[in-house]
Scaffold this motif. Structure first.
Motif, PDB file in Angstrom:
ATOM      1  N   ASN A 125      -4.163   2.074  -4.263  1.00  0.00           N
ATOM      2  CA  ASN A 125      -4.533   3.337  -4.906  1.00  0.00           C
ATOM      3  C   ASN A 125      -3.296   4.221  -4.942  1.00  0.00           C
ATOM      4  N   ALA A 126      -2.650   4.241  -6.096  1.00  0.00           N
ATOM      5  CA  ALA A 126      -1.334   4.861  -6.212  1.00  0.00           C
ATOM      6  C   ALA A 126      -1.381   6.312  -6.676  1.00  0.00           C
ATOM      7  N   ASN A 127      -2.583   6.896  -6.740  1.00  0.00           N
ATOM      8  CA  ASN A 127      -2.618   8.338  -6.999  1.00  0.00           C
ATOM      9  C   ASN A 127      -3.945   9.009  -6.677  1.00  0.00           C
ATOM     10  N   ALA A 128      -5.074   8.402  -6.953  1.00  0.00           N
ATOM     11  CA  ALA A 128      -6.362   9.096  -6.839  1.00  0.00           C
ATOM     12  C   ALA A 128      -6.597   9.567  -5.403  1.00  0.00           C
ATOM     13  N   PRO A 140     -12.349  -2.553   2.737  1.00  0.00           N
ATOM     14  CA  PRO A 140     -11.100  -3.040   3.343  1.00  0.00           C
ATOM     15  C   PRO A 140     -10.032  -3.403   2.322  1.00  0.00           C
ATOM     16  N   TYR A 141     -10.416  -3.595   1.059  1.00  0.00           N
ATOM     17  CA  TYR A 141      -9.458  -4.001   0.028  1.00  0.00           C
ATOM     18  C   TYR A 141      -8.679  -2.816  -0.539  1.00  0.00           C
ATOM     19  N   HIS A 142      -9.049  -1.592  -0.154  1.00  0.00           N
ATOM     20  CA  HIS A 142      -8.437  -0.378  -0.671  1.00  0.00           C
ATOM     21  C   HIS A 142      -7.366   0.123   0.288  1.00  0.00           C
ATOM     22  N   PHE A 143      -6.133   0.263  -0.223  1.00  0.00           N
ATOM     23  CA  PHE A 143      -5.041   0.870   0.536  1.00  0.00           C
ATOM     24  C   PHE A 143      -4.461   1.992  -0.307  1.00  0.00           C
ATOM     25  N   ARG A 144      -4.525   3.214   0.233  1.00  0.00           N
ATOM     26  CA  ARG A 144      -4.058   4.369  -0.524  1.00  0.00           C
ATOM     27  C   ARG A 144      -2.559   4.566  -0.263  1.00  0.00           C
TER      28      ARG A 144
END
Length: 393
Positions: A125-128, A140-144
């Motif tokens: 997640n490169a901005n939200a 678990p698949y989400h890395f901000r």
């Protein structure tokens, strides 16, 4: 035509052909899917994130752990339905090893179920930045690799209370992210003993802020905390100065109020204003200077915060693949959780409970630089994590 340009422009026939050799179908190739806006209001953000990611890969000869990296761009158009369709296409048809995006938090919220149900790709997640992506998603698949809206607002309260004023008026763009930002700041400011004397919300896309500036002036506050971004930030800051409020009260805000993409249009109106963000292109470190120079050489202009977030997404992906020798999402998760990334922004890691970033936040003052107004870092808050919002991975 470049590999990136070809993939971005491929039609249905091209997509079908490429899908057969993407992701797990070809052990010699890694596929990265960009789910970002490339048209409309947020196109610049999407392009900057893409540029940052590709810069890191180009610096390593287009490969990660000996495997060629291919890119597939899909335009979310900052639309939730389109965002879901794009995400499904990248994960199912292309079997992307990583997905990067979006910009809009509303699109991110809509993407969560698809990412979770497919469970075959890491999502950078490169901005939200909406905290609810963590609170309601908690996958678990989400890395901000960007920030959350608590981080870019609440920690500034300490600086404002200690160094600026013990009372503020809140002025903000009246949509979810703006409301979240002013609420997080206000909660922290009041906990410190400060007083919020008034709140003024303006619709997105406001051209004339005169009535809102009148309310701010009537509040009698000594300082203002604001969240505006993009064209709204330009219009608000310029009119704040034209209205003479910069002589009556001190303007502070989330870093997007006074960022690299707004300062050229804000000019001298922004001088003396304070903001908080996890990146400044003026950071005086060797790592940032190297990144700045490489980005400027590649794209003809200096990087912004969005480019840094894209670059760090690539760093994180590459490091995890190199550590594990795998591109399988379930293998990459523990590797990502243990990473310590040497980012242009400073040290970057991921909270093991939430996968939100742990990084420095910088208080910045707009000063006159050699080429016009620029952000000077005047205080650093180190290794800021923030709340978990009930997420425990």
């Amino acid at each position: 035509m470049s590999r990136r340009g070809y993939l971005a422009g491929a039609g249905a026939v091209g997509a079908a052909a490429l899908a057969g050799c993407a992701g797990g179908e070809d052990d010699d190739t890694l596929t990265v899917g960009f789910a970002l806006p490339y048209t409309g209001t947020y196109a610049m953000l999407g392009e900057s994130i893409t540029n940052g990611f590709e810069l890191y890969i180009d610096e390593h000869d287009g490969e990660v752990n000996g495997r060629e990296v291919e890119f597939v761009e899909r335009d979310t158009e900052a639309d939730t339905n389109r965002g879901v369709d794009v995400t499904r296409e990248l994960l199912v048809e292309y079997q992307a090893d990583a997905i990067v995006g979006p910009v809009s938090s509303a699109v991110a919220m809509a993407m969560i179920d698809t990412v979770q149900s497919e469970a075959n790709s890491i999502w950078f997640n490169a901005n939200a930045g909406d905290y609810r992506v963590t609170q309601d998603g908690c996958t678990p698949y989400h890395f901000r690799t960007s920030f959350n809206d608590w981080q870019t607002s609440a920690p500034l309260a300490e600086f404002v209370y200690d160094e600026v004023a013990d009372n503020v008026c809140l002025a903000y763009a009246d949509y979810a992210f703006g409301v979240n930002s002013k609420d997080f700041f206000a909660e922290e400011f009041e906990d410190l003993g400060g007083e919020v004397v008034d709140e003024v919300g303006a619709p997105l896309g406001t051209d004339d802020y005169s009535s809102y500036l009148g309310q701010i002036e009537d509040s009698g506050a000594e300082a203002v905390f604001s969240f505006f971004a993009g064209d709204d930030a330009v219009n608000y800051v310029n009119q704040f100065s034209d209205f003479g409020l910069d002589e009556e009260m001190t303007q502070t805000g989330s870093g997007f109020l006074l960022s690299g993409d707004t300062l050229p249009a804000q000019g001298d109106s922004a001088l003396g204003m304070y903001s908080l963000l996890h990146y400044a292109d003026t950071l005086d470190t060797d790592r940032n200077q190297t990144f700045y120079d490489a980005y400027a050489d590649a794209y003809g202009e200096g990087p912004n915060v969005y480019a840094c977030q894209g670059y760090d997404s690539a760093q994180a992906f590459a490091a995890a693949v190199e550590e594990t020798g795998s591109s399988d999402a379930d293998d990459l998760i523990p590797a990502l959780e243990g990473l310590q990334i040497d980012s242009p922004r400073g040290p970057l890691a991921f909270n093991s409970e939430t996968h939100d970033p742990v990084h420095n936040l910088y208080v910045r003052e707009v000063v006159e630089g050699d080429d016009g107004p620029e952000n000077e870092v005047i205080e650093t808050f180190e290794d800021i994590e923030g709340p978990t919002w009930g997420c425990s991975l």
